[in-house]
Design a protein around this motif. Structure first.
Motif, short mmCIF file in Angstrom:
data_model
loop_
_atom_site.label_atom_id
_atom_site.label_comp_id
_atom_site.label_asym_id
_atom_site.label_seq_id
_atom_site.Cartn_x
_atom_site.Cartn_y
_atom_site.Cartn_z
N GLU A 239 51.58 45.46 27.84
CA GLU A 239 50.46 44.67 27.18
C GLU A 239 50.55 43.17 28.06
OE1 GLU A 239 48.06 43.28 23.58
OE2 GLU A 239 50.05 43.06 23.00
N ARG A 240 52.60 42.14 27.87
CA ARG A 240 52.59 40.85 28.51
C ARG A 240 52.67 41.06 30.10
NH1 ARG A 240 56.88 39.77 31.74
NH2 ARG A 240 58.06 41.66 30.88
N LEU A 241 52.55 41.96 30.74
CA LEU A 241 52.43 42.63 32.28
C LEU A 241 51.29 42.32 32.05
CD1 LEU A 241 55.74 45.21 33.04
CD2 LEU A 241 54.83 42.18 33.45
N PHE A 242 50.35 43.55 31.86
CA PHE A 242 48.56 43.18 31.90
C PHE A 242 48.50 42.37 31.92
CE2 PHE A 242 48.89 48.58 31.09
CZ PHE A 242 48.75 49.13 32.12
N ARG A 243 48.93 41.29 30.65
CA ARG A 243 47.85 40.10 31.11
C ARG A 243 48.35 38.87 32.24
NH1 ARG A 243 45.61 38.80 26.19
NH2 ARG A 243 46.41 40.19 24.18
N LYS A 244 49.55 39.56 32.81
CA LYS A 244 50.30 39.02 34.01
C LYS A 244 48.80 39.25 34.73
CE LYS A 244 53.81 36.61 35.68
NZ LYS A 244 55.37 37.06 35.92
N ALA A 245 48.63 40.02 34.96
CA ALA A 245 48.36 41.14 36.49
C ALA A 245 46.58 40.78 36.36
CB ALA A 245 48.30 42.17 36.45
N LEU A 246 45.88 40.08 34.51
CA LEU A 246 44.58 40.03 34.80
C LEU A 246 44.60 38.77 35.38
CD1 LEU A 246 41.29 40.22 32.92
CD2 LEU A 246 42.40 39.68 31.62
N SER A 247 45.58 37.62 34.93
CA SER A 247 45.50 36.19 35.66
C SER A 247 45.53 36.15 36.86
CB SER A 247 47.00 35.66 34.81
OG SER A 247 47.76 36.05 35.33
N PHE A 248 46.40 37.48 37.80
CA PHE A 248 45.84 37.07 39.55
C PHE A 248 44.17 38.59 39.62
CE2 PHE A 248 50.46 36.49 38.16
CZ PHE A 248 50.12 35.37 38.65
N ALA A 249 44.25 38.97 38.88
CA ALA A 249 43.51 39.90 39.45
C ALA A 249 41.62 39.23 39.70
CB ALA A 249 42.26 40.80 38.28
N GLY A 250 41.33 38.14 40.11
CA GLY A 250 40.41 37.20 40.40
C GLY A 250 38.82 37.92 40.68
N LYS A 251 38.25 38.24 41.04
CA LYS A 251 37.27 39.02 41.43
C LYS A 251 36.81 40.78 41.30
CE LYS A 251 34.72 34.22 42.01
NZ LYS A 251 33.56 33.80 42.79
N ASP A 252 37.85 40.99 41.38
CA ASP A 252 37.66 42.91 42.06
C ASP A 252 37.37 43.11 40.67
OD1 ASP A 252 38.77 45.51 42.29
OD2 ASP A 252 40.85 44.71 44.12
N ILE A 253 36.34 44.23 40.64
CA ILE A 253 36.27 44.63 39.80
C ILE A 253 37.07 46.18 39.39
CG2 ILE A 253 33.82 45.96 38.45
CD1 ILE A 253 32.34 43.77 40.13
N ASN A 254 37.46 47.03 40.05
CA ASN A 254 37.87 47.64 39.80
C ASN A 254 39.26 47.60 38.60
OD1 ASN A 254 36.17 49.67 40.55
ND2 ASN A 254 37.33 49.66 41.97
N LEU A 255 40.12 46.65 39.35
CA LEU A 255 41.40 45.52 38.65
C LEU A 255 41.25 44.47 37.65
CD1 LEU A 255 43.55 43.91 41.15
CD2 LEU A 255 44.05 45.89 39.65
N LEU A 256 39.43 44.19 37.04
CA LEU A 256 39.60 43.97 36.09
C LEU A 256 38.94 44.98 34.97
CD1 LEU A 256 37.22 40.68 37.41
CD2 LEU A 256 39.00 40.70 35.84
N VAL A 257 38.16 45.76 35.22
CA VAL A 257 38.11 46.68 34.65
C VAL A 257 38.97 48.11 34.06
CG1 VAL A 257 36.60 48.86 33.92
CG2 VAL A 257 35.76 47.15 35.53
N ILE A 259 42.22 46.77 33.80
CA ILE A 259 43.79 46.07 32.89
C ILE A 259 42.50 45.52 31.76
CG2 ILE A 259 44.28 43.32 32.75
CD1 ILE A 259 44.52 43.88 35.90
N LYS A 260 41.43 45.43 31.74
CA LYS A 260 40.96 44.97 30.29
C LYS A 260 41.11 46.28 29.38
CE LYS A 260 38.26 40.90 32.02
NZ LYS A 260 36.63 40.68 31.69
N ARG A 261 40.55 47.57 29.90
CA ARG A 261 40.47 48.54 29.33
C ARG A 261 42.07 48.48 28.52
NH1 ARG A 261 38.02 54.28 31.37
NH2 ARG A 261 37.99 55.42 29.81
N ARG A 262 42.91 49.06 28.88
CA ARG A 262 44.35 48.84 29.23
C ARG A 262 44.91 48.01 28.34
NH1 ARG A 262 46.26 54.14 29.52
NH2 ARG A 262 48.06 53.53 30.83
N LEU A 263 44.09 46.73 28.61
CA LEU A 263 45.19 45.40 27.26
C LEU A 263 44.41 46.49 25.89
CD1 LEU A 263 44.52 42.33 29.44
CD2 LEU A 263 46.40 43.37 28.15
N ALA A 264 42.87 46.29 25.48
CA ALA A 264 42.19 47.34 24.23
C ALA A 264 43.06 48.68 23.72
CB ALA A 264 41.17 47.45 25.12
N MET A 265 43.63 49.70 25.15
CA MET A 265 44.20 50.39 24.39
C MET A 265 45.85 50.20 24.00
SD MET A 265 43.32 53.30 27.32
CE MET A 265 44.48 54.62 27.19
#
Length: 538
Positions: A239-257, A259-265
Motif C-alpha cells: 500500500e505504501r508503494l502504491f501511494r507513492k506510485a499514485l503521486s507520480f501517475a499524473g494524468k495517465d488513466i490506465n495507471l490511475l485506475v 493504482i486506485k483499484r489496488r489501493l482499494a484492495m
C-alpha cells in the motif's frame, strides 16, 4: 506458366479419381480375400482332418496348466493395456487405440486422412473434434487477483509449490505492457526499461529493472507499481508503494485506475472495508466507461463483508442485466441473496411434504441458474474439493473462475445460515433441467468445449482440474477392462476346477465349429462330388 496452371486441375482430378477408385476397390478386395480363405479352409478341411486335429491338439493333448497359463497371461496383458489406456485418457482425454486407428488405419482403409491439426482430439469417426484451442477462449483478468510478493510468494515459501503457471504470468506481462507503456512512439528511457521488465521471466530480474528505471527517473510510477506487486512482502508495504506510485501517475488513466483499484484492495485486506467501498464507488463514478475491468465485482465482495445486503442488491440490479456479460460472482451472489431469505428455515423433509413456497422456488431457480453458468463452484463452496490460490486470469464458466469466486466468497455463504444446506440439496437438480449439456443450454448458451484446455493452462499442475461435462469412458477402456476380468476369471476357474473347465472347453469349441461344419455339409450337398474331388487332388 498459364499452360501449367491450366494443366494442373485435370491432373489433380485424375489423382482424386484414382484415389477414390482404390478406396472403393479396397473394400471389395477384402471381401474377395475373406471368401477365398473360407474356400481354402473348406477344401483342406476333409483331407487334412482339421476338425480331428484341432480337437486332439487343443482339447486332449494340452494340460489344464497350459490353459491356466494362457488365460493368466491374457489377463496380465489386457490389464497392462487397460492401465496404459486409462493413464492416456486421464492425460489427453482420448483413447490411444482409437487415436492410432483413426490416424493410421483409417487412411489405409480408404477413409479421410486426418490433418496434422487434428492432433490428440480426433473423434471416433475420424473427423476432427471441434474442440477449440486455448487461444480461442476468452480469458479475463481476475478482478480479485492477489499480490505476488505479499501473497503468492508467501505460499511458495511455505509449500514450495508455484501457484501461478507460466501461461498465466505471461498473460499478466502482456496486460502490464498494455496498461503502462502508453504510446510506443514516444517511449521515455525508463519506459523502455519497464517494457522489458514486464517481459522478464525471473522475478528478481523484474525487480532489478524497476530499480534501474527509478534511477533514470525517480518519478517512474510504473516501477513503483512493479515493486508494490512483487517486492513488497506485506500488504502494508504494498500500500505504501502504491501511494507513492499514485503521486507520480499524473494524468495517465490506465495507471490511475490500476493504482486506485489496488489501493482499494489493500484497504479491503487490511480491514478498512468502508474505506475500500468508498474508493471503489468513487472509481466507478470517475471512470464509468471502464466496466470491462469488472470493478463492481470487487465492490460486491466488500459489501458482502459489510453484510450490506441492500447495497449488494442495488449493485446487482445494475449489472445483472440481460444485455451485460455474466460471471460467477453475479450469478452466485444473486443466488446467495435469494437463498439467504429462506435458508434459515428450509428443511428438505418439510419441503417434500408441503412443496416449495414462492420464495423457496425463487431461491432454487437462482441456484439452478448459477450452477448452469458455472457448474464447478458448488464443490468448492460445499468443501467437497480443496481450494487453491486463485490465478491472475480466469476463464468464465471454467474451473479457474470457480476457484477465484469460492476463494473469496465461501465465507459469505457460511455466514448466511442454511445457505450451504440449501445449495447442497438443490444444485445437482440443475443437470436434470438441461436436456444434454454438450449440445444445449437452458438459460445460457451451450457450455463451451474449450474450458478444460484453458483451465489446465491457467491452473497449477498440482491442482486437479474440474471437468464438465464428465467425459464418457472410451469403448476400448471398457473392452480391455471386460477382457481382463473375463480372462482372469477363466484362469481362476481352470486352476480350481480343471476337469469341469475341460468339459466346458470341449463344448465351447464344438459349438464354435458347428456353423462351419453345417456350412461344409450344405456345400457338399449342393456341389457335385466330382468337383470337390478334383479340387482335393489339386
Amino acid at each position: 506458366a498459364a499452360e501449367a496452371h491450366t494443366a494442373n486441375p485435370p491432373s489433380l482430378g485424375f489423382l482424386e479419381k484414382l484415389k477414390s477408385w482404390l478406396s472403393w476397390s479396397w473394400t471389395y478386395v477384402c471381401f474377395v480375400w475373406f471368401g477365398m480363405v473360407l474356400i481354402m479352409v473348406y477344401v483342406v478341411w476333409s483331407p487334412l482332418k482339421l476338425q480331428e486335429t484341432l480337437t486332439s491338439v487343443f482339447l486332449n493333448t494340452l494340460t489344464p496348466k497350459f490353459y491356466v497359463a494362457l488365460t493368466g497371461t491374457s489377463s496380465l496383458i489386457s490389464g497392462l493395456i487397460l492401465i496404459f489406456e486409462w493413464w492416456y485418457f486421464r492425460k489427453y482425454g482420448t483413447s490411444f487405440i482409437e487415436q492410432v486407428s483413426v490416424s493410421h488405419l483409417r487412411p489405409l482403409l480408404g477413409g479421410v486422412e486426418s490433418s496434422s491439426s487434428t492432433g490428440l482430439f480426433s473423434s471416433v469417426n475420424g473427423e476432427a473434434d471441434s474442440r477449440p484451442s486455448v487461444s480461442d477462449c476468452k480469458v479475463w483478468r481476475n478482478p480479485l487477483n492477489l499480490f505476488r510478493g505479499a501473497e503468492y510468494n508467501r505460499y511458495t515459501w511455505v509449500t514450495g509449490k508455484e501457484p501461478l503457471t507460466y501461461y498465466d504470468m505471461n498473460l499478466s506481462a502482456q496486460d502490464h505492457q498494455t496498461f503502462f507503456t502508453g504510446d510506443t512512439q514516444q517511449l521515455r528511457p525508463e519506459d523502455a526499461v519497464m517494457q522489458k521488465a514486464w517481459r522478464e521471466r525471473n522475478p528478481q530480474a523484474r525487480i532489478r529493472a524497476a530499480y534501474q528505471a527509478i534511477e533514470m527517473n525517480h518519478e517512474c510510477a510504473a516501477a513503483y507499481v512493479l515493486l508494490a506487486e512483487e517486492e513488497a512482502t506485506t500488504i502494508t508495504e504494498a500500500e505504501r508503494l502504491f501511494r507513492k506510485a499514485l503521486s507520480f501517475a499524473g494524468k495517465d488513466i490506465n495507471l490511475l485506475v490500476y493504482i486506485k483499484r489496488r489501493l482499494a484492495m489493500c484497504a479491503r485486506k487490511l480491514g478498512r472495508i468502508k474505506e475500500a467501498v468508498k474508493m471503489m464507488r468513487d472509481l466507478m463514478k470517475e471512470f464509468p466507461l471502464l466496466g470491462m475491468l469488472n470493478i463492481h465485482e470487487n465492490l460486491l465482495e466488500a459489501l458482502l463483508e459489510l453484510q450490506a445486503y441492500a447495497d449488494v442488491q442495488a449493485v446487482l440490479a445494475k449489472y445483472d442485466d440481460i444485455s451485460l456479460p455474466k460471471s460467477a460472482t453475479i450469478c452466485y451472489t444473486s443466488a446467495l441473496l435469494k437463498a439467504r431469505a429462506v435458508s434459515d428455515k428450509f428443511s428438505p423433509e418439510a419441503a417434500s411434504r408441503r412443496g416449495l413456497s414462492t420464495a423457496e422456488m425463487n431461491a432454487v431457480e437462482a441456484i439452478h441458474r448459477a450452477v448452469e453458468f458455472n457448474p464447478h463452484v458448488p464443490k468448492y463452496l460445499l468443501e467437497m474439493k480443496s481450494l487453491i490460490l486463485p490465478p491472475e486470469h480466469i476463464l468464465k464458466r471454467g474451473d479457474s473462475e470457480a476457484v477465484a469466486y469460492a476463494f473469496f466468497h465461501l465465507q459469505h455463504w457460511k455466514r448466511a445460515e442454511g445457505a450451504l444446506n440449501l445449495l447442497h440439496c438443490t444444485w445437482e437438480g440443475t443437470f436434470r433441467i438441461i436436456p444434454y449439456p454438450l449440445e444445449k443450454g437452458h438459460l445460457f448458451y451451450p457450455y463451451p468445449g474449450c474450458t478444460e484446455t484453458a483451465d489446465r493452462e491457467l491452473l497449477p499442475s498440482f491442482h486437479e482440474v474440474s471437468v464438465y461435462p464428465k467425459k464418457e469412458l472410451p469403448f476400448f477402456i471398457l473392452f480391455t477392462a471386460g477382457l481382463c476380468s473375463f480372462t482372469a476369471m477363466l484362469a481362476m476357474l481352470t486352476h480350481q476346477f480343471p476337469e469341469l473347465m475341460g468339459v466346458f472347453a470341449k463344448a465351447f469349441f464344438s459349438t464354435l465349429f458347428a456353423p462351419l461344419g453345417f456350412f461344409a455339409d450344405k456345400m457338399e450337398n449342393f456341389m457335385p462330388s466330382s468337383f470337390w474331388h478334383q479340387l482335393t487332388r489339386i
